[in-house]
Write an enzyme that holds these catalytic residues in place. Structure first.
Site, mmCIF file in Angstrom:
data_model
loop_
_atom_site.group_PDB
_atom_site.id
_atom_site.type_symbol
_atom_site.label_atom_id
_atom_site.label_comp_id
_atom_site.label_asym_id
_atom_site.label_seq_id
_atom_site.Cartn_x
_atom_site.Cartn_y
_atom_site.Cartn_z
ATOM 1 N N LYS A 5 0.843 -1.202 0.000
ATOM 2 C CA LYS A 5 0.000 0.000 0.000
ATOM 3 C C LYS A 5 0.883 1.258 0.000
ATOM 4 O O LYS A 5 0.626 2.219 -0.732
ATOM 5 C CB LYS A 5 -0.938 -0.009 1.219
ATOM 6 C CG LYS A 5 -2.077 -1.018 1.055
ATOM 7 C CD LYS A 5 -2.846 -1.320 2.338
ATOM 8 C CE LYS A 5 -3.843 -2.464 2.082
ATOM 9 N NZ LYS A 5 -4.527 -2.955 3.265
ATOM 10 N N GLN A 50 -4.863 -1.827 9.476
ATOM 11 C CA GLN A 50 -4.771 -3.143 8.851
ATOM 12 C C GLN A 50 -5.340 -4.212 9.787
ATOM 13 O O GLN A 50 -4.961 -4.296 10.949
ATOM 14 C CB GLN A 50 -3.298 -3.453 8.496
ATOM 15 C CG GLN A 50 -3.087 -4.730 7.713
ATOM 16 C CD GLN A 50 -3.692 -4.682 6.297
ATOM 17 O OE1 GLN A 50 -3.766 -3.630 5.675
ATOM 18 N NE2 GLN A 50 -4.122 -5.820 5.805
ATOM 19 N N ASP A 77 -11.371 2.483 3.689
ATOM 20 C CA ASP A 77 -11.669 1.046 3.612
ATOM 21 C C ASP A 77 -13.165 0.809 3.374
ATOM 22 O O ASP A 77 -13.563 -0.279 2.966
ATOM 23 C CB ASP A 77 -11.336 0.385 4.968
ATOM 24 C CG ASP A 77 -10.042 -0.411 4.927
ATOM 25 O OD1 ASP A 77 -9.704 -0.936 3.860
ATOM 26 O OD2 ASP A 77 -9.405 -0.526 5.992
HETATM 27 N N1 GUN Z 1 -7.079 -7.110 5.993
HETATM 28 C C1 GUN Z 1 -7.357 -7.855 4.894
HETATM 29 N N2 GUN Z 1 -7.953 -7.103 3.954
HETATM 30 C C2 GUN Z 1 -8.059 -5.850 4.468
HETATM 31 C C3 GUN Z 1 -8.587 -4.631 3.957
HETATM 32 O O1 GUN Z 1 -9.108 -4.532 2.841
HETATM 33 N N3 GUN Z 1 -8.495 -3.554 4.804
HETATM 34 C C4 GUN Z 1 -7.955 -3.632 6.047
HETATM 35 N N4 GUN Z 1 -7.932 -2.533 6.793
HETATM 36 N N5 GUN Z 1 -7.463 -4.761 6.541
HETATM 37 C C5 GUN Z 1 -7.513 -5.855 5.746
#
Ligand code: GUN
Length: 284
Positions: A53, A97, A120
Site C-alpha cells: 500500500k 490493517q 476502507d
Molecule cells: N485485511 C485484509 N484485507 C483488508 C482490507 O481490505 N483492509 C484492512 N484494513 N485490513 C484488511
C-alpha cells in the site's frame, strides 16, 4: 470451452494511470492526497500488504505514513492515534490493517475512524450509505471486482450472482454492490446445503471462502463468469485461489486468475478512495 482470462494486473494499471492524473491535478491545487496506515503487531501477511500500500502511494505521488504499533499496544493508545489522524489535515484516508490483536475491540476501532476518512469503507455509516446506494467510500475488494467486470464489458443487471462467502470485508458487500446494479443475488456460505445446486445456476460466481481450490468445474455452469477472491497456499506452498483454475477455466466463460486477478484491484481502489477523499475535502 476455454475461459477468457480477466487480467486484473492490466486493468489495475489502467486505473492507476487515471488516478495518477487526478493526483497531479489535486497537487496543482495545493492538495496532496495522504494515506495513513496503522499496523499493529507483526503479522507477516499484514506487513506485506501494508508495504504494498505504501509503495503504491509513492508510485502515484501521494503522501503516505506508516504507523507501527506493538502487539501489546492498548486500545486507548490506538484510539488516541486514530483521533489524532482524524484531525490531521494532511491525512485524507486512515486504514487500520486487520486483523488486530484480540484484546482490542475491532468494532470500536472501525467506528473511531471518521467516516470522511474511512477509505476502507468499513464504518457502519459508510456501509449504510452503500446499502442505500448513496455516495460513499466503497470497500476496496468488492469495488475492485465491480470495476473488473465493468472494464471487461460484463453487465450484471438481471444476472444471477452467487456469492460464496459472507465476510464483512468481501462477501456481504460484493453482493450488495451487485444488487445495487440490478443483479439477482444469492449468498452461500459454510452452512449452505448442496452448494453446487446454487452455484450451477449462477451467471456470475464470486468465490470468497478462503479454502484453496474449493470451487471445481462441476460447480460451474458452462460460460459463467468466475471471480476468485481467494489468496491461499496449496499443499506445495504455491499461491492459489478458492477456485480450481485448471478445471474451472475449461468450463467458465471468463475467469480471474490468482495472482494477477482481483488482488491488484484492491490496492488500486484504496488509492482511488484516498484521492476521492482528498478531492472532497478540498471542496468542503
Ligand atoms: N485485511 C485484509 N484485507 C483488508 C482490507 O481490505 N483492509 C484492512 N484494513 N485490513 C484488511
Amino acid at each position: 470451452m476455454t475461459a477468457e482470462i480477466i487480467n486484473g494486473k492490466e486493468i489495475a494499471a489502467k486505473k492507476r494511470e487515471e488516478i495518477a492524473k487526478e493526483v497531479e491535478k489535486l497537487k496543482e491545487n495545493g492538495v496532496t492526497p495522504g494515506l495513513a496506515v496503522i499496523l499493529v503487531g507483526n503479522n507477516h501477511a499484514s506487513r506485506t500488504y501494508v508495504t504494498n500500500k505504501q509503495k503504491s502511494c509513492q508510485e502515484l505521488g501521494m503522501h503516505s505514513i506508516l504507523i507501527e504499533m506493538p502487539e501489546e499496544v492498548s486500545e486507548e493508545e490506538l484510539l488516541g492515534k486514530i483521533d489524532e489522524l482524524n484531525q490531521d489535515p494532511e491525512i485524507h484516508g486512515i486504514l487500520v490493517q486487520l486483523p488486530i490483536p484480540k484484546h482490542i475491540d475491532e468494532k470500536k476501532v472501525i467506528e473511531s475512524i471518521s467516516p470522511l476518512k474511512d477509505v476502507d469503507g468499513f464504518h457502519p455509516v459508510n456501509i449504510g450509505r452503500m446499502m442505500t446506494g448513496q455516495n460513499t467510500f466503497l470497500p476496496c475488494t468488492p469495488y475492485g471486482i465491480m470495476v473488473l467486470l465493468e472494464e471487461t464489458g460484463i453487465s450484471v443487471a438481471g444476472k444471477h450472482v452467487v456469492v460464496v462467502g459472507r465476510s464483512n470485508i468481501v462477501g456481504k458487500p460484493v453482493g450488495q454492490l451487485m444488487l445495487n446494479q440490478h443483479a439477482t443475488v444469492t449468498y452461500c456460505h459454510s452452512k449452505t446445503k448442496d452448494l453446487k445446486s446454487y452455484t450451477k445456476q449462477a451467471d456470475i460466481v464470486v468465490a470468497a471462502v478462503g479454502i484453496a481450490n474449493f470451487i471445481k468445474a462441476d460447480h460451474i455452469k458452462e460460460g459463467a463468469v468466475v471471480i476468485d477472491v481467494g489468496i491461499n497456499r496449496n499443499e506445495a506452498g504455491k499461491l492459489c485461489g478458492d477456485v480450481d483454475f485448471e478445471e474451472v477455466s475449461q468450463v467458465a466463460g471468463y475467469i480471474t486468475p490468482v495472482p494477477k486477478g482481483v488482488g491488484p484491484m484492491t490496492i488500486t481502489m484504496l488509492m482511488y478512495n484516498t484521492v476521492k477523499s482528498a478531492a472532497e475535502s478540498s471542496n468542503r
